[in-house]
Design an enzyme around this catalytic site. Structure first.
Site, PDB file in Angstrom:
ATOM      1  N   ASP A   1       0.804  -1.222   0.000  1.00 19.75           N
ATOM      2  CA  ASP A   1       0.000   0.000   0.000  1.00 19.75           C
ATOM      3  C   ASP A   1       0.838   1.273   0.000  1.00 19.75           C
ATOM      4  O   ASP A   1       0.291   2.374   0.088  1.00 19.75           O
ATOM      5  CB  ASP A   1      -0.926   0.016   1.219  1.00 19.75           C
ATOM      6  CG  ASP A   1      -2.089  -0.947   1.081  1.00 19.75           C
ATOM      7  OD1 ASP A   1      -2.354  -1.400  -0.044  1.00 19.75           O
ATOM      8  OD2 ASP A   1      -2.727  -1.259   2.103  1.00 19.75           O
TER       9      ASP A   1
ATOM     10  N   ARG B   1       0.296  -1.572   7.664  1.00 12.47           N
ATOM     11  CA  ARG B   1       0.844  -0.363   7.053  1.00 12.47           C
ATOM     12  C   ARG B   1       1.801   0.400   7.972  1.00 12.47           C
ATOM     13  O   ARG B   1       2.311   1.456   7.590  1.00 12.47           O
ATOM     14  CB  ARG B   1      -0.291   0.568   6.607  1.00 12.47           C
ATOM     15  CG  ARG B   1      -1.254  -0.042   5.605  1.00 12.47           C
ATOM     16  CD  ARG B   1      -2.112   1.005   4.926  1.00 12.47           C
ATOM     17  NE  ARG B   1      -1.319   1.903   4.099  1.00 12.47           N
ATOM     18  CZ  ARG B   1      -1.829   2.931   3.426  1.00 12.47           C
ATOM     19  NH1 ARG B   1      -3.128   3.200   3.505  1.00 12.47           N
ATOM     20  NH2 ARG B   1      -1.057   3.709   2.690  1.00 12.47           N
TER      21      ARG B   1
ATOM     22  N   ARG C   1     -10.050   5.744  10.978  1.00 10.54           N
ATOM     23  CA  ARG C   1      -8.592   5.654  11.041  1.00 10.54           C
ATOM     24  C   ARG C   1      -8.028   6.696  12.017  1.00 10.54           C
ATOM     25  O   ARG C   1      -7.703   6.379  13.142  1.00 10.54           O
ATOM     26  CB  ARG C   1      -7.986   5.816   9.643  1.00 10.54           C
ATOM     27  CG  ARG C   1      -8.435   4.745   8.635  1.00 10.54           C
ATOM     28  CD  ARG C   1      -7.893   3.372   8.970  1.00 10.54           C
ATOM     29  NE  ARG C   1      -8.260   2.361   7.998  1.00 10.54           N
ATOM     30  CZ  ARG C   1      -7.613   2.128   6.864  1.00 10.54           C
ATOM     31  NH1 ARG C   1      -6.547   2.845   6.549  1.00 10.54           N
ATOM     32  NH2 ARG C   1      -8.017   1.189   6.041  1.00 10.54           N
TER      33      ARG C   1
ATOM     34  N   HIS D   1     -11.499   7.111   4.752  1.00 13.06           N
ATOM     35  CA  HIS D   1     -10.589   8.250   4.837  1.00 13.06           C
ATOM     36  C   HIS D   1     -11.320   9.497   4.355  1.00 13.06           C
ATOM     37  O   HIS D   1     -12.183   9.429   3.466  1.00 13.06           O
ATOM     38  CB  HIS D   1      -9.368   8.045   3.946  1.00 13.06           C
ATOM     39  CG  HIS D   1      -8.230   7.321   4.592  1.00 13.06           C
ATOM     40  ND1 HIS D   1      -7.300   6.610   3.865  1.00 13.06           N
ATOM     41  CD2 HIS D   1      -7.840   7.217   5.889  1.00 13.06           C
ATOM     42  CE1 HIS D   1      -6.408   6.080   4.683  1.00 13.06           C
ATOM     43  NE2 HIS D   1      -6.710   6.437   5.909  1.00 13.06           N
TER      44      HIS D   1
ATOM     45  N   CYS E   1      -5.133   9.451  -3.489  1.00  8.54           N
ATOM     46  CA  CYS E   1      -4.392   8.512  -2.633  1.00  8.54           C
ATOM     47  C   CYS E   1      -2.966   8.317  -3.123  1.00  8.54           C
ATOM     48  O   CYS E   1      -2.056   8.087  -2.321  1.00  8.54           O
ATOM     49  CB  CYS E   1      -5.115   7.166  -2.581  1.00  8.54           C
ATOM     50  SG  CYS E   1      -6.619   7.187  -1.599  1.00  8.54           S
TER      51      CYS E   1
END
Length: 300
Positions: free
Chosen positions: A100, A125, A170, A199, A293
């Site tokens: 990612d 991550r 998150r 997000h 992103c």
């Protein structure tokens, strides 16, 4: 910078324009004649190791095949487009085991040359935050290693006056306070309530200064009221375009690069005098990300 119509494989063949003598559109927002692209500096990470081997958002399905070569090709088109539009693009080396890492926007938040590092909620991550922070540190930026969860520009978006900060899936409020203290900009906390839009940059985008667009259904009732008060002329996006990641865009003040399926977003942007450019990033969407992103803005 002058805007041109670009021919790009895998992207929409044309950009839209509005009458050159129009100063505002029907909403009172600046139209094409008043808009200008501003050269930006971006950081990107080639998806050399991209795969979907775990699921940490509703868009990820490890059972669905991923074509890494296609993901790289789609990413390369976006990288070339930024450069064709006159923007500077720096690259960070992709690291094995971090599929990612291509989603560079999550790696940090950069304002006035100050870099707030990212601290990820998911263990898969976690190593990305230090990798991005070291890239900036090695280049002389003032950096801060955060104590609380914030997932970079995935959840922190800069307008002309505010840091809009998402929470609920998150990033956390303590991370927002840390961002305000280090970056010196007032933070507006916004509660995300739909897991599809985990997000902030999947639910809201900053187009230019205080101009934003967002999908109301992604936010709590209180956060919708805050957005209505602060941004009464915002572009509102419907659920279909939000699901197509139509809010995961990059704008330079004139050109707005958006996912190809988000045709309704493109129409609304043209009404406001922006020039939408469609890009096919369908393979990278399998990881839950699109144009924004993949793009971290470096504001020096």
């Amino acid at each position: 910078m002058t805007a041109t119509t670009l021919s790009r494989p895998g992207a929409s063949a044309s950009t839209a324009s509005t009458p050159a003598d129009a100063a505002t559109d029907a909403s009172g927002a600046p139209a094409a004649a008043a808009r200008a692209a501003r050269p930006r500096r971006y950081l990107m990470c080639r998806p050399t190791h991209f795969e979907v081997s775990y699921a940490i958002n509703p868009w990820m399905d490890p059972a669905e095949p991923v074509d890494t070569g296609l993901a790289v090709a789609q990413w390369e088109r976006l990288y070339r487009l930024f450069r064709e539009l006159g923007h500077r693009v720096d690259l960070i080396d992709p690291l094995p085991g971090l599929p990612d890492m291509v989603y560079a926007a999550n790696g940090a938040t950069v304002v006035d040359g100050r870099v707030l590092g990212a601290r990820f909620r998911n263990a898969e991550r976690a190593a990305e935050g230090p990798a991005y922070l070291e890239w900036f540190r090695a280049r002389g930026f003032a950096t801060h290693d955060p104590a609380h969860v914030n997932e970079g520009e995935g959840d922190i978006l800069l307008t002309g006056r505010y840091l809009l900060a998402g929470r609920g899936f998150r990033s956390v409020s303590a991370g927002h306070a840390e961002a305000q203290e280090f970056l010196g900009r007032p933070v507006i906390g916004l509660d995300l309530v739909d897991p599809r839009f985990y997000h902030l940059d999947t639910a809201l985008s900053v187009l230019d200064g205080e101009e934003i667009m967002y999908y109301p259904g992604a936010f709590s009732a209180g956060s919708r009221r805050v957005l209505q008060q602060l941004f009464p002329d915002a572009v509102l996006v419907d659920e279909a375009d939000a699901e197509a990641f139509g809010l995961n865009v990059v704008s330079d003040g004139l050109h707005v690069i958006h996912p190809e399926p988000a045709t309704g977003v493109a129409a609304r942007l043209r009404e406001r005098g922006f020039r939408p450019i469609a890009m096919d990033l369908s393979e990278l969407l399998k990881g839950g990300g699109s144009v924004k992103c993949c793009t971290l803005e470096i504001r020096e």
